[in-house]
Motif scaffolding. Structure first.
Motif, mmCIF file in Angstrom:
data_model
loop_
_atom_site.group_PDB
_atom_site.id
_atom_site.type_symbol
_atom_site.label_atom_id
_atom_site.label_comp_id
_atom_site.label_asym_id
_atom_site.label_seq_id
_atom_site.Cartn_x
_atom_site.Cartn_y
_atom_site.Cartn_z
ATOM 1 N N TYR A 40 0.855 -1.188 0.000
ATOM 2 C CA TYR A 40 0.000 0.000 0.000
ATOM 3 C C TYR A 40 0.888 1.234 0.000
ATOM 4 C CZ TYR A 40 -3.823 3.183 1.154
ATOM 5 O OH TYR A 40 -4.760 4.195 1.110
ATOM 6 N N CYS A 42 0.720 5.552 -0.091
ATOM 7 C CA CYS A 42 -0.157 6.719 0.014
ATOM 8 C C CYS A 42 -0.093 7.518 -1.278
ATOM 9 C CB CYS A 42 0.267 7.602 1.178
ATOM 10 S SG CYS A 42 -0.082 6.820 2.762
ATOM 11 N N CYS A 223 -6.924 5.890 4.498
ATOM 12 C CA CYS A 223 -5.914 4.882 4.171
ATOM 13 C C CYS A 223 -6.154 3.608 4.986
ATOM 14 C CB CYS A 223 -4.508 5.437 4.400
ATOM 15 S SG CYS A 223 -4.065 6.654 3.156
HETATM 16 ZN ZN LIG Z 1 -2.046 7.343 3.584
#
Ligand SMILES: [Zn+2]
Length: 485
Positions: A40, A42, A223
């Motif tokens: 993942y 951002c 997130c």
């Molecule tokens: Zn983030």
């Protein structure tokens, strides 16, 4: 640009080590699911065009992902788009358009930048505004567990309820003081250190319905909710720039681990800052370049990509125009070797040393990347190979016949670098000296002759000859052809 697809998957090496910000040490990666990694990163807040500092982080993540694939892993990559926050809301209001209308061109510009720089797309780009139900669900769970509370139409995370808050950044709770981004009089919260999960709607702002009244999500919950949706409650690697470390990533950990009761992320990686000409980037210095501005100033996408990946991600990258040009010149040495090779005569006997030399290169290149993405060592291995191959071509020990195996080794390396088999504009190309480049040198030579600068004209003729191009000056202009061996 595309990654070379010819690279065969190789077995995972015994150990790939990465520097985990959580714990601040080098650690071997141990995938949750053998052979696969969940990643993942951002993504951008789409209220303007990305600047080179942002692009450095995205390119580090591209280098990471491509390296992990070369090293034998499958990678599932999710990158969010923050399309609702204070800045996007302000921008939309100033222009008198909807949030979606305001963010659309910046989303498009973000993808165009990635494409020009040859970034391998993520598997999913979830948008915050399309995942509000997931965020509401997670906030509800945090309230149930007593780590979040409602006050005046907003929901806050109760930092005092989280015992290991601060474990990523090393910040101590006493240091998280007043003066945080939200002014005291705007919202009622129990403790100044608490951060917002859901912001109660204010007049004229876009809002979604929730059990706590209309409002919108805070940035951090995005997130946590979207990574859980696509990668599960625990996943392998989370990346961002160092400026995201605190409070954003610290808060993501607090939310996700409090909601699931499980560890959130195994390895955290952070890319250092980019500085320009030795100075911090800032609006007032006018050095927050966008990709478009760099291209206008004559830098090529290929050279920019190379400059942004060629410095180790944990070092500050000092971006200078001269530095980018020097990198481009280094890449041309690879082009020239390939061109020479393609036009070199076949040797009398096949080379016995070529295969082991290429194997050494492959091994050194992969081992460097497996060592916390040691890009300097990987590039050193590449340029050493080029130097050795030049010697062999010069000595007539290798030639056009050997091109295929050499190109295969280079393509494999380029599945990570993404700068060898592309032209200056970043489009996929065979590399070497292409016709457009030859025409450009010819044009310079015509210009030199017009100025009666015959020394320069001869020098350009020699330059072309070195690349195997034969010129023929005729009354109707200069013709050229590739020397046939
Ligand atoms: Zn983030």
């Amino acid at each position: 640009m595309k990654a070379g697809s010819g690279a065969a998957p190789r077995p995972a090496p015994a150990e790939v080590r990465l520097f985990n910000t959580l714990g601040r040490r080098l650690e071997p990666i141990e995938p949750i699911e053998p052979g696969s990694l969940s990643l993942y990163t951002c993504g951008p807040t789409v209220y303007n065009h990305a600047h080179i500092g942002n692009l450095r982080t995205f390119l580090f993540e591209d280098l990471l992902k491509r390296s992990l694939r070369l090293l034998g892993y499958r990678v599932l990559h999710v990158m969010n788009l923050t399309d609702v926050d204070d800045k996007t809301i302000r921008g939309a209001r100033e222009r008198g358009v909807s949030l979606d209308e305001f963010t659309a061109p910046y989303i498009e510009s973000f993808f165009a930048d990635l494409d020009r720089l040859g970034v391998d797309p993520a598997d999913v780009y979830p948008r915050a505004t399309r995942h509000i139900p997931e965020m509401i669900e997670m906030i509800g769970r945090l309230i149930e567990r007593g780590v979040a509370y409602v006050a005046d139409g907003s929901v806050w995370f109760r930092i005092a309820a989280d015992e290991d808050y601060g474990k990523l950044s090393g910040i101590r709770l006493e240091e998280v003081r007043q003066g945080a981004r939200v002014a005291q009089d705007e919202y009622e919260k129990e403790d100044v250190r608490d951060f917002v999960l859901w912001k109660g709607a204010k007049e004229g702002e876009p809002a979604w319905d929730s059990p706590w009244g209309p409002g919108r999500p805070g940035w951090h919950i995005e997130c946590s909710a979207m990574s859980a949706r696509y990668l599960g409650e625990t996943f392998d690697i989370h990346c961002g720039g160092v400026d995201n470390l605190f409070p954003h990533h610290e808060n993501e950990i607090a939310q996700s681990e409090s909601a699931s009761g499980r560890p959130f992320v195994r390895i955290w990686l952070h890319a250092e800052h980019l500085i320009v000409d030795g100075q911090k980037m800032s609006k007032s210095l006018g050095n927050q370049f966008t990709l478009g501005e760099l291209l206008e100033r004559g830098l090529s996408p290929r050279a920019i990509r190379f400059a942004l990946i060629a410095v180790h991600y944990r070092q500050k990258l000092n971006f200078t125009f001269d530095g980018v040009r020097a990198g481009a010149a280094a890449l041309r040495r690879v082009d020239e070797m390939r061109f020479r090779l393609a036009h070199a005569a076949a040797p009398a006997a096949p080379s016995e040393t070529l295969t082991p030399r290429l194997e050494t290169f492959r091994r050194d290149f992969a081992a460097a990347l497996a060592d916390d993405l040691n890009i300097s060592a990987a590039l050193a291995a590449l340029f050493e190979l080029v130097r050795d191959l030049n010697v062999e071509i010069e000595a007539g020990r290798i030639g056009g016949e050997d091109r295929e195996v050499i190109e295969a080794a280079l393509r494999e390396a380029d599945s990570v670098l993404g700068v060898l088999f592309v032209d200056e504009a970043g489009r996929e190309a065979g590399g070497g000296t292409d016709d457009a480049e030859i025409e450009a040198i010819l044009a310079r030579r015509v210009e030199a002759r017009r100025r009666r600068d015959f020394a320069e004209s001869d020098r350009l003729r020699d330059e072309l000859a070195a690349r195997g191009i034969v010129l023929e000056d005729t009354p109707r202009g200069t013709r050229w052809k590739r020397r046939s061996d």
